[in-house]
Design a protein around this motif. Structure first.
Motif, PDB file in Angstrom:
ATOM      1  N   HIS A   5     -41.968   4.804  25.880  1.00 37.91           N
ATOM      2  CA  HIS A   5     -41.470   6.174  25.724  1.00 37.91           C
ATOM      3  C   HIS A   5     -42.239   6.891  24.607  1.00 37.91           C
ATOM      4  O   HIS A   5     -42.623   8.058  24.758  1.00 37.91           O
ATOM      5  N   SER A   6     -42.484   6.188  23.509  1.00 41.26           N
ATOM      6  CA  SER A   6     -43.230   6.782  22.389  1.00 41.26           C
ATOM      7  C   SER A   6     -44.637   7.158  22.801  1.00 41.26           C
ATOM      8  O   SER A   6     -45.125   8.242  22.476  1.00 41.26           O
ATOM      9  N   LEU A   7     -45.303   6.257  23.530  1.00 40.29           N
ATOM     10  CA  LEU A   7     -46.668   6.543  23.974  1.00 40.29           C
ATOM     11  C   LEU A   7     -46.701   7.716  24.944  1.00 40.29           C
ATOM     12  O   LEU A   7     -47.620   8.543  24.904  1.00 40.29           O
ATOM     13  N   ARG A   8     -45.689   7.795  25.805  1.00 37.70           N
ATOM     14  CA  ARG A   8     -45.620   8.934  26.745  1.00 37.70           C
ATOM     15  C   ARG A   8     -45.414  10.244  25.990  1.00 37.70           C
ATOM     16  O   ARG A   8     -45.969  11.280  26.366  1.00 37.70           O
ATOM     17  N   GLN A   9     -44.598  10.186  24.947  1.00 43.60           N
ATOM     18  CA  GLN A   9     -44.343  11.380  24.149  1.00 43.60           C
ATOM     19  C   GLN A   9     -45.635  11.836  23.445  1.00 43.60           C
ATOM     20  O   GLN A   9     -45.949  13.023  23.418  1.00 43.60           O
ATOM     21  N   VAL A  10     -46.383  10.878  22.902  1.00 45.76           N
ATOM     22  CA  VAL A  10     -47.663  11.192  22.263  1.00 45.76           C
ATOM     23  C   VAL A  10     -48.612  11.814  23.292  1.00 45.76           C
ATOM     24  O   VAL A  10     -49.268  12.816  23.021  1.00 45.76           O
ATOM     25  N   ALA A  11     -48.664  11.213  24.480  1.00 49.78           N
ATOM     26  CA  ALA A  11     -49.527  11.738  25.546  1.00 49.78           C
ATOM     27  C   ALA A  11     -49.103  13.154  25.933  1.00 49.78           C
ATOM     28  O   ALA A  11     -49.962  14.019  26.174  1.00 49.78           O
ATOM     29  N   ALA A  12     -47.812  13.404  25.977  1.00 48.06           N
ATOM     30  CA  ALA A  12     -47.310  14.740  26.344  1.00 48.06           C
ATOM     31  C   ALA A  12     -47.702  15.773  25.289  1.00 48.06           C
ATOM     32  O   ALA A  12     -48.091  16.902  25.634  1.00 48.06           O
ATOM     33  N   ILE A  13     -47.617  15.388  24.022  1.00 50.47           N
ATOM     34  CA  ILE A  13     -48.013  16.304  22.946  1.00 50.47           C
ATOM     35  C   ILE A  13     -49.498  16.632  23.072  1.00 50.47           C
ATOM     36  O   ILE A  13     -49.902  17.791  23.008  1.00 50.47           O
ATOM     37  N   LYS A  14     -50.306  15.594  23.271  1.00 45.71           N
ATOM     38  CA  LYS A  14     -51.756  15.816  23.396  1.00 45.71           C
ATOM     39  C   LYS A  14     -52.048  16.684  24.621  1.00 45.71           C
ATOM     40  O   LYS A  14     -52.843  17.629  24.536  1.00 45.71           O
ATOM     41  N   HIS A  15     -51.402  16.391  25.704  1.00 47.16           N
ATOM     42  CA  HIS A  15     -51.600  17.166  26.930  1.00 47.16           C
ATOM     43  C   HIS A  15     -51.274  18.646  26.687  1.00 47.16           C
ATOM     44  O   HIS A  15     -52.009  19.537  27.132  1.00 47.16           O
ATOM     45  N   SER A  16     -50.195  18.907  25.958  1.00 47.54           N
ATOM     46  CA  SER A  16     -49.819  20.302  25.687  1.00 47.54           C
ATOM     47  C   SER A  16     -50.856  20.999  24.806  1.00 47.54           C
ATOM     48  O   SER A  16     -51.097  22.196  24.956  1.00 47.54           O
ATOM     49  N   LEU A  17     -51.494  20.252  23.901  1.00 45.85           N
ATOM     50  CA  LEU A  17     -52.540  20.843  23.062  1.00 45.85           C
ATOM     51  C   LEU A  17     -53.730  21.310  23.911  1.00 45.85           C
ATOM     52  O   LEU A  17     -54.354  22.326  23.611  1.00 45.85           O
ATOM     53  N   PHE A  18     -53.998  20.564  24.981  1.00 43.93           N
ATOM     54  CA  PHE A  18     -55.068  20.967  25.901  1.00 43.93           C
ATOM     55  C   PHE A  18     -54.601  22.114  26.791  1.00 43.93           C
ATOM     56  O   PHE A  18     -55.325  23.093  26.979  1.00 43.93           O
ATOM     57  N   ASP A  19     -53.391  21.997  27.329  1.00 39.18           N
ATOM     58  CA  ASP A  19     -52.852  23.039  28.207  1.00 39.18           C
ATOM     59  C   ASP A  19     -52.758  24.391  27.506  1.00 39.18           C
ATOM     60  O   ASP A  19     -52.994  25.435  28.108  1.00 39.18           O
ATOM     61  N   GLN A  20     -52.395  24.377  26.233  1.00 37.41           N
ATOM     62  CA  GLN A  20     -52.246  25.609  25.462  1.00 37.41           C
ATOM     63  C   GLN A  20     -53.581  26.121  24.918  1.00 37.41           C
ATOM     64  O   GLN A  20     -53.630  27.164  24.269  1.00 37.41           O
ATOM     65  N   GLY A  21     -54.650  25.382  25.164  1.00 40.20           N
ATOM     66  CA  GLY A  21     -55.980  25.829  24.756  1.00 40.20           C
ATOM     67  C   GLY A  21     -56.330  25.556  23.310  1.00 40.20           C
ATOM     68  O   GLY A  21     -57.310  26.111  22.794  1.00 40.20           O
ATOM     69  N   TYR A  22     -55.575  24.705  22.632  1.00 40.86           N
ATOM     70  CA  TYR A  22     -55.878  24.406  21.224  1.00 40.86           C
ATOM     71  C   TYR A  22     -57.032  23.427  21.086  1.00 40.86           C
ATOM     72  O   TYR A  22     -57.774  23.491  20.105  1.00 40.86           O
ATOM     73  N   LEU A  23     -57.170  22.504  22.041  1.00 43.92           N
ATOM     74  CA  LEU A  23     -58.216  21.485  21.967  1.00 43.92           C
ATOM     75  C   LEU A  23     -59.094  21.528  23.211  1.00 43.92           C
ATOM     76  O   LEU A  23     -58.656  21.966  24.269  1.00 43.92           O
ATOM     77  N   ASP A  24     -60.327  21.019  23.048  1.00 38.29           N
ATOM     78  CA  ASP A  24     -61.228  20.889  24.193  1.00 38.29           C
ATOM     79  C   ASP A  24     -61.738  19.447  24.288  1.00 38.29           C
ATOM     80  O   ASP A  24     -61.288  18.564  23.545  1.00 38.29           O
ATOM     81  N   GLU A  25     -62.659  19.227  25.188  1.00 37.08           N
ATOM     82  CA  GLU A  25     -63.164  17.888  25.506  1.00 37.08           C
ATOM     83  C   GLU A  25     -63.725  17.142  24.293  1.00 37.08           C
ATOM     84  O   GLU A  25     -63.732  15.911  24.253  1.00 37.08           O
ATOM     85  N   GLN A  26     -64.191  17.856  23.297  1.00 34.72           N
ATOM     86  CA  GLN A  26     -64.745  17.201  22.104  1.00 34.72           C
ATOM     87  C   GLN A  26     -63.710  16.290  21.443  1.00 34.72           C
ATOM     88  O   GLN A  26     -64.055  15.227  20.925  1.00 34.72           O
TER      89      GLN A  26
END
Length: 150
Positions: A5-26
């Motif tokens: 569950h913790s790892l999924r939550q971390v993955a969801a946070i990271k995914h949202s950073l990409f979805d919201q345009g805060y991070l890119d492939e780098q």
């Protein structure tokens, strides 16, 4: 909270950073350099980014207070800041840096000031979001499988 569950939550946070345009492939490329020998590599790189960039922001602040504006100096400092932001994948920050540099080339002081304020907001937002991400990642512990955003 169990590890999955913790790892999924971390993955969801990271995914949202990409979805919201805060991070890119780098950012993903940095994570791919992380291994068992250096499990906090990305967090250390981001910490160095924030340490160095706070100095650049101070320099920009001071240079924007001077009259007349030294557009060449502003452009040089922002070029450094943009490079640092690109190296960690800070997509929105990098976009504002690009806009700021365009205002410098146009010798538009008001545009530079507005863009700088927006860049600082994006920078602060990303910092908070990454702090949350890294805190959750530390709590979850090492991950056996990578969760790559689509």
């Amino acid at each position: 909270m169990d590890k999955i569950h913790s790892l999924r939550q971390v993955a969801a946070i990271k995914h949202s950073l990409f979805d919201q345009g805060y991070l890119d492939e780098q950012f993903i490329q940095l994570e791919e350099l992380q291994d068992d020998a250096n499990p906090n590599f990305v967090e250390e790189i981001v910490t160095l980014y924030y340490r160095d960039s706070s100095r650049l922001i101070t320099n920009l602040d001071q240079t924007l207070e001077r009259n007349p504006l030294d557009f060449n100096k502003l452009d040089t400092i922002m070029h450094q800041f943009k490079g640092s932001s690109s190296s960690i994948g800070a997509k929105k920050v990098k976009a504002e840096c690009t806009l700021f540099r365009e205002y410098c080339r146009a010798r538009n002081g008001e545009g530079c000031r507005r863009s700088f304020q927006q860049m600082k907001k994006e920078y602060a937002t990303l910092r908070k979001k990454l702090e949350t991400y890294f805190q959750m990642a530390r709590q979850a512990g090492p991950k056996e499988t990578a969760f790559r955003p689509k």
